[in-house]
Structures are given as structure tokens and as C-alpha cells.
Design an enzyme around this catalytic site. Structure first.
Site, mmCIF file in Angstrom:
data_model
loop_
_atom_site.group_PDB
_atom_site.id
_atom_site.type_symbol
_atom_site.label_atom_id
_atom_site.label_comp_id
_atom_site.label_asym_id
_atom_site.label_seq_id
_atom_site.Cartn_x
_atom_site.Cartn_y
_atom_site.Cartn_z
ATOM 1 N N HIS A 1 0.825 -1.208 0.000
ATOM 2 C CA HIS A 1 0.000 0.000 0.000
ATOM 3 C C HIS A 1 0.856 1.254 0.000
ATOM 4 C CE1 HIS A 1 -2.387 3.195 1.890
ATOM 5 N NE2 HIS A 1 -3.341 2.708 1.121
ATOM 6 N N CYS B 1 4.346 33.887 15.143
ATOM 7 C CA CYS B 1 5.201 32.832 14.583
ATOM 8 C C CYS B 1 4.672 31.441 14.895
ATOM 9 C CB CYS B 1 6.634 32.985 15.050
ATOM 10 S SG CYS B 1 6.804 32.888 16.840
#
Ligand code: PEP
Ligand code: MG
Length: 793
Positions: free
Chosen positions: A417, A733
Site C-alpha cells: 500500500h 510565529c
């Protein structure tokens, strides 16, 4: 026996759709093309027709008349009625005896099929294959009834009837009604096919999916049923064969710990068993296919590719019952790229420290912060650009895979997968490393080479740069005409954690670095920094830090770079060599971190200030110092004192600022300003967690974590207002700065700058520009028309 209702695959061709449906016709076509699909037969549509037209219900009507009568009285838009009536039809079909003429033929054909394998009864799969004149099978979505592990003639007959009944599911009936198909002209064939009792099985790609080399066939092989390989539960053997010469160019013999077999107790369904117990310990590292078999499988692959005219992704198996090779499925490979560009990537090499090796499953270079997860419930931890590390991916992890810059797994082969999905997503991946989740830790930085299957420690600059050059080259050398650069009144800055990416971050055109994190630089010295200093190696630490700060300051010069002093929690420090003495804290988030700790251990803070001073003395006047987790005014005062002690002068050599991460700091912002600060920056990651009392690392309550919660916004609004009054610059930030929704709010609140992650800078710049235009526009409109919109039509 002369059959009337049975057709063997050998007797069928692709034109036989009306008789045996699309599935049956395709199996016939493949059988006749010499592709060894598991043998079997179809109970033709004629059988269904004969059944409904000859079997009678209680009142003497034929089954067909009875069904059509019910259907004519059914309003398909009344879903309750539709459900009830179709259920009635299905029950009736299943309960009625199959005419002897049909039953006999099925019994005989099943016996013949079993005898081919020298048995009285073999396991078969019974599948429905719908048909109607001139109608493609795709029109019958929903009629994909499949019964596996069917054993014995009675069971086969029962399942054939159940397939017939599947023609009358509510969904199929509704669909036919809406498409205007005549219910009386739709028939159904049942396919009865030998279930492969796999001794060995696997997948094959008739073109190398990693290098895109069409002269190579890649085969994955493992013990037992193919599910183990396809699902990635086992890392299979891998063989590369050259087409034409049939030379086995490469063999990778994997350690195959488990296998999937038919449940030995019930005979139905499958179970996972340890190879060592089921087959014997010598099988774990034994080559699954003999060399002759490898070549047989490869040649079969080439034949199928030739038949379809395009490279194929094929599931194959060797049957225990007759020792023969069977092809269970074949699909075209949809992800093939031109071999040339892949080869250029493959040619790049660089001296760097290899920490892991596995199978290169999806080509390309990816680099970033490692996030190790073991379960899909943890996928939210994976942020844009992270390197996803896990035992094995599963479909629930796809959203996280999309965000990842690279994927590394413990298990699985190139057809698992993880490999398939990452190739489709175009994300570099290395699978089957066996120990990625053990060797890599969340927070590490790595560079992943998905072409060669190698993971390097840190960000290997040369590799990453080459990737970018290649991407630029992929534009075909065309001249790219860029639009005029966006100039925004609100500055858009960028967050940087690793000096290695400074050049790239600067290339975004950001207006500066709103957050240069110290943690990575300090933790990358590989030993607890306090220990480092105690061992008399302060100079080395200072030099290392100075080097990192200089790199960023130079890349951005003259744009400002705000260096934030160390803010690592005790649990992170503890993991470092020499971290044994770190205290065990009940809640490290609320513990000894940020400026509190720095003031308790000034030797570390001094080393940081010395490094900054060094860089300042080299002429870099674009540096700012930012203190994390401030909550008390005297923390600012004390930190300044320590800076002065090493000769770093706040406000002169460097700008001086604090992060607003603690609600207390926001509420007493005036007091903090009085201590003398040039700027503040909102650390919304922490501000949110402390305002809402939500541990930002706790998944269970993550749904409550919201940076735009009114309480958080209220604090932000208050701080911006006060800072404006005092001429203190404001910025953000935290992660929220990379979120367009938050960016819009902040622009309206009048923030001076927004610092986003490197990949979000461009988007945030656009959002900021748009929002600013909108504000100007709204103001102008207000001036012209007053509060009300005066437009009249
Ligand atoms: C913040 O708290 O928002 C921040 C930027 O700091 P960190 O994520 O390092 O705590
Ligand atoms: Mg913080």
C-alpha cells in the site's frame, strides 16, 4: 456430457458478453490467449432465463411473471417499498428449487473441474456476471456478488441462485429503472472458478515501477496467499528479471515472518500465521521461487503485457493442488513515467550518513522532520512537509501521506500500500526498512532517497538542491514570466528551524525570519548541551550555534532574523545522550522550559548570547533576540543582564523581543513593554494550549484546540492594541500564521508581520494582499456611500 447451460472458459471469447456477461467473457478471452487464469466455467444467462421462465410460483404463474408483476407495482423512489419488494424477489429466487436440467449440469461441471485437480471437490469462487443485450457490464454497478471458499456441488448450486438473486438488489433495480432498462431483458450469468490454493504468490510489474525501466520485470513473492503481499503485511522477496535475455539481474531475499493461509479450522476465510511455525523456520529466509519459477513468472508477465499492449501490474500464484502458475488479476500500470528523468535522479550521489536502507518504492528526494506514527488515529501529528514513518501505511493514513514530503515504512514491498499510494501521489518513499520506527524518532531530520531506498541523517543539502534543480528543469527550460511581486503592508516572514534550509526559505522572498528556532541547532550537537558545557566544550557549542545563526543571517541579510532562545521541554532533553539527569516532570508543557529554565541555567543562555555576539561582530546587524514563554517582567530584565554580561547590548547590537505565549503575558503586556522591548511575537501554539487548557500534544482533546477561539483572539487583539500605542512591533510565529483564516483576522487587527512556514509563505502573502485590498476597498466604499450600500438597480 453435452452441456446446454454451461460454458467452459476455453469455449468463450470476448464477444460472448450476452451469454456470460463481461466477467465471464473476459476470463474466456484470457484463457484462450494462453494466460493461465484459474480454470472454471460459466452458468450462462440462458440458465437464468430458463429458471425464471419455467419455474412456477404457488399460484401457477411463472417466476418471471410473478417478478414483473411486483416490479410493475413498485415505486422505485419509495425506498422502503423498493427495499421490501426487492427483498421479496431475492428470497423467492433463493427458496425455489433449481430445475433439474440446470442442477445436473452444474453438478457435472463442478465434478469435472475438481477432477482436473485430482480431487472430488475443490474450493471455488462463485461470482455474478451481469449481462443484457448491448449493455456494458459497467451499467450494473452493485451486482458484484462474490462468494469465496465455496465447497461441494450443493453449495455451488446455492451460490449460483444467490448470484441470480443479486440481480434484484434494491440498488441494481433502482439503477435499471432510472436508466430506462427493461427489467425483463436483463439476465445474469454465474462464474464458477477454482480458488487458487496458493503455495506461493505475489505481484509482478512488467516494467520496473521504480526506475521506470521497461526492459525489466519486477516480481514480489511470498509464501501463502497473495493478500500478504498486496496488503503489505509481509516484506516479500524481490526479483528483477531482464526481458528477452531472461537473466535474473537482482534478488532480494526478505525475511518473511508471517503468511496468510486459508483458515485450517473452518476452511473458510483466511488467517495470518507465522512462517516459522506453519512451514518451518528454514522458510523465513528461504528464496520463495526457484530460479526456473522466477523466469516462468517473468515470461508470463511479458506475454500478458504483449496481449494488452501496455505494461501490467499482475497478481500471480502457484497452486498447491497442481503446482501450476495462475494469473489472478492483471491491470495496466498507470503510474509509469518516462525512464529518462528517473535515470537522472538515480545518477545523483552524495556522501552523507546513511541511517537506514530499504526498498526504493517511489522515486525522488524528500526531506524534513520525522513523525513516527503507529496508527491512523495519529495522522493529525503529520504536518505539511514532515517525513511520515510508520510500520505500514493503510488507506486511513492517506490524508497524512498527502501532506508528507517522504514516507518510510518498516514493512512491505514495492507493491505494498505504501509503495503504490506514494508513487501515485508522487511522494518519495522507502519501504521494508525493518526498523524505521525503531531507529527514527519524531523530531529527527532526515533526507529520504526513494530512488535508491536510502534514508540519510539530517537534511542533505546537495540532494535537496539537486531535486529543486530537477524540478526547475522539468519546466522544460521555458521562460517563466512571473507576475509583479506582491508588495504587502503587513510583512510576511518565514519560520526557520534548520540553517540548512535558510537559502530555500530566503528564496521565498519572505520579509525576514520571524522565528529562528534554537532547538534543532542545539539538539543537533548530539549531546545534552549542559553536559557539553560541563565537559569544558562551551567554545565548541558557541561556534556551532554561531555557524547556524550566521548561515541564516547571511541568507536573509539585510532582512531581520529573530533568534529565539532555547525552549525544549525536559522530556525532549531527556532523550539525548547525557539527558539522564533531566527531572521527571509530571507535565513538561507546564514545566521547566523556555526563559524560566534559561534563567535557572544561565550558562546555556550565555552560550547562546555569545554566539549571537560573535555573529553581530562580523557585521550582521539584522539579528533580534526573542525570549520564549515569558510571563513575568523581571524575566526580561534578568535576560538582558545576562546578555550584557557577555557584552551583547540589547536594543543596540540586537533588537529585543518576547513571545506572547502565556495568557499572563498578554494580560500584563503594558508591564512587559515597560521593561523595554522592541517587538513581540505571538506563539499561538502555546498561547492556545494555555488559554484553553489543552495539551497541544494530546490527541484526545485535539478537536477542542482552536487558535481562533474568541478567548485567544481577545488576547491577541488586546496585545496588538497596546503595542501599537507604545510603538512596539507585533508579529506571529505560531502555526496559525500559516493558516489563511487566521492571517485575514490578523491583518484586520493591524498586526505588523506574519511569519509562516516556508511552504505557506506564498499563499499567506496572497491572502494578506487580498485582505489589505479588501480593507482599502471597503473604506473607499464607505466613504462614497456611507454605511449602507447605495447601489440601486
Ligand atoms: C508557539 O508556541 O506558537 C511557538 C511558535 O513556539 P513552539 O511551537 O516552539 O512552542
Ligand atoms: Mg511556543
Amino acid at each position: 456430457m453435452e452441456y446446454r447451460f454451461i460454458k467452459w472458459f476455453e469455449e468463450l471469447r470476448k464477444e460472448d458478453v450476452p451469454l456470460v456477461g463481461g466477467k465471464g467473457a473476459n476470463l474466456g478471452e484470457m484463457t484462450n490467449a494462453g494466460i493461465p487464469v484459474p480454470p472454471g466455467f460459466c452458468v450462462t444467462a440462458e440458465a437464468y432465463k430458463y429458471f425464471v421462465e419455467n419455474v412456477r410460483v404457488e399460484d401457477g404463474r411463472t417466476l418471471q411473471e410473478w417478478i414483473m408483476d411486483i416490479i410493475s407495482k413498485t415505486n422505485v423512489d419509495d425506498s422502503k417499498q423498493l427495499q421490501e419488494n426487492t427483498a421479496k424477489i431475492r428470497e423467492k429466487i433463493i427458496s425455489l428449487e433449481m430445475p433439474e436440467e440446470i442442477a445436473k449440469e452444474i453438478e457435472q461441471a463442478y465434478k469435472e473441474l475438481s477432477q482436473r485437480f485430482g480431487k472430488d471437490e475443490v474450493y471455488v469462487a462463485v461470482r455474478s456476471s451481469a449481462t443484457a443485450e448491448d449493455l456494458p457490464e459497467a451499467s450494473f454497478a452493485g451486482q458484484q456478488e462474490t462468494f469465496l471458499d465455496v465447497l461441494g456441488a450443493d453449495d455451488v448450486k446455492d451460490k449460483v441462485k444467490r448470484c441470480w438473486a443479486s440481480l434484484w438488489t434494491a440498488r441494481a433495480t433502482f439503477y435499471r429503472a432510472k436508466q430506462g432498462f427493461d427489467h425483463s431483458k436483463v439476465y445474469l450469468s454465474a462464474v464458477v472458478q477454482k480458488m487458487v490454493n496458493s503455495e506461493t504468490s505475489g505481484v509482478m510489474f512488467t516494467a520496473n515501477p521504480v526506475t521506470n525501466d521497461r526492459n525489466e520485470i519486477m516480481i514480489n513473492a511470498s509464501w501463502g496467499l497473495g493478500e500478504a503481499v498486496v496488503s503489505g503485511a509481509v516484506t516479500p522477496d524481490e526479483y528483477i528479471v531482464e526481458k528477452g535475455t531472461w537473466k535474473i539481474k537482482e534478488k532480494f531475499i526478505a525475511k518473511k515472518e508471517i503468511m496468510i493461509v486459508r483458515n485450517p479450522e473452518t476452511g473458510k476465510g483466511t488467517v495470518k500465521v507465522p512462517v516459522a511455525e506453519y512451514l518451518g523456520p528454514e522458510y523465513v529466509e528461504k528464496q520463495v521461487l526457484t530460479d526456473e519459477q522466477i523466469i516462468e513468472v517473468a515470461k508470463m508477465g511479458a506475454k500478458i503485457e504483449e496481449h494488452y499492449g501496455w505494461p501490467q501490474d499482475i497478481e500471480w500464484a502457484y497452486d498447491k493442488d497442481d503446482g501450476k502458475l495462475y494469473i489472478v488479476q492483471s491491470r495496466p500500470i498507470t503510474t509509469l513515467k518516462e525512464a529518462e528523468s528517473a535515470a537522472t535522479e538515480a545518477a545523483e550521489t552524495e556522501e552523507a550518513e546513511v541511517i537506514l536502507k530499504g526498498l526504493g518504492a517511489s522515486p525522488g528526494i524528500g526531506a524534513g522532520r520525522v513523525v513516527v506514527i503507529f496508527d491512523a488515529s495519529e495522522i493529525d501529528k503529520v504536518k505539511e512537509g514532515d517525513v511520515l514513518v510508520t510500520t505500514m501505511t493503510n488507506p486511513d493514513m492517506v490524508p497524512a501521506m498527502k501532506r508528507a514530503s517522504a514516507i518510510v515504512t518498516d514493512e512491505g514491498g514495492r507493491t505494498s500500500h505504501a509503495a503504490i499510494v506514494s508513487r501515485e501521489l508522487g511522494i518519495p518513499a522507502v519501504v521494508g526498512t525493518k526498523e524505521a520506527t525503531k531507529k527514527l524518532k519524531t523530531g529527527d531530520y532526515v533526507t529520504v532517497d526513494g530512488t535508491r531506498g536510502v534514508v540519510y541523517k539530517g537534511i542533505v543539502k546537495s540532494l535537496v538542491e539537486k531535486k529543486e534543480e530537477a524540478a526547475a528543469g522539468a519546466a522544460g527550460g521555458q521562460v517563466v514570466v512571473a507576475g509583479a511581486p506582491l508588495i504587502t503592508a503587513t510583512k510576511v516572514k518565514v519560520n526557520v528551524s534548520m540553517p540548512e534550509v535558510a537559502e530555500r526559505a530566503a528564496a521565498t522572498g519572505a520579509d525576514g525570519v520571524g522565528l529562528l528556532r534554537a532547538e534543532h541547532m542545539i539538539l543537533s550537537i548530539g549531546q545534552h548541551p549542559v553536559k557539553f558545557i560541563k565537559e569544558g566544550k562551551e567554545e565548541e557549542l558557541v561556534e556551532k550555534l554561531a555557524e547556524g545563526i550566521r548561515t541564516v543571517a547571511a541568507a536573509f541579510y539585510p532582512r531581520p532574523v529573530w533568534y529565539r532562545t532555547l525552549d525544549a521541554p525536559t522530556n525532549e532533553f531527556k532523550e539525548m545522550p547525557g539527558g539522564e539527569d533531566e527531572p521527571d516532570e509530571r507535565n513538561p508543557m507546564l514545566g521547566w522550559r523556555g526563559i524560566r529554565r534559561s534563567l535557572d541555567q544561565p550558562e546555556l543562555l550565555k552560550a547562546e548570547f555569545k554566539a549571537i555576539k560573535k555573529v553581530v561582530e562580523e557585521g550582521y546587524n539584522n539579528i533580534g533576540v526573542m525570549l520564549p514563554l515569558v510571563g513575568h517582567p523581571e524575566q526580561i530584565r534578568k535576560a538582558k543582564k545576562i546578555a550584557l554580561e557577555v557584552g551583547l547590548v540589547p536594543h543596540k547590537d540586537v533588537e529585543w523581543g518576547v513571545m506572547i505565549e502565556v495568557p499572563a503575558a498578554a494580560l500584563i503586556i503594558e508591564e512587559l513593554i515597560k521593561e523595554g522591548i522592541d517587538f513581540i511575537s505571538f506563539g499561538t501554539n502555546d498561547l492556545t494550549q494555555y488559554t484553553l487548557a489543552i495539551d497541544r500534544d494530546n490527541d484526545r482533546i485535539a478537536y477542542l484546540y482552536d487558535e481562533t477561539h474568541p478567548a485567544v483572539l481577545k488576547l491577541i487583539k488586546h496585545v496588538i492594541k497596546v503595542c501599537k500605542k507604545h510603538g512596539v512591533e507585533t508579529s506571529i510565529c505560531g502555526q496559525a500564521g500559516s493558516d489563511p483564516k487566521m492571517a485575514k483576522i490578523l491583518v484586520r487587527l493591524g498586526i505588523d508581520s506574519i511569519s509562516a512556514n516556508p511552504d505557506a509563505v506564498e499563499l499567506i502573502r496572497k491572502v494578506v494582499a487580498q485582505e489589505e485590498q479588501k480593507i482599502i476597498f471597503e473604506a473607499a466604499r464607505k466613504k462614497l456611500f456611507g454605511e449602507e450600500d447605495e447601489l440601486e438597480f
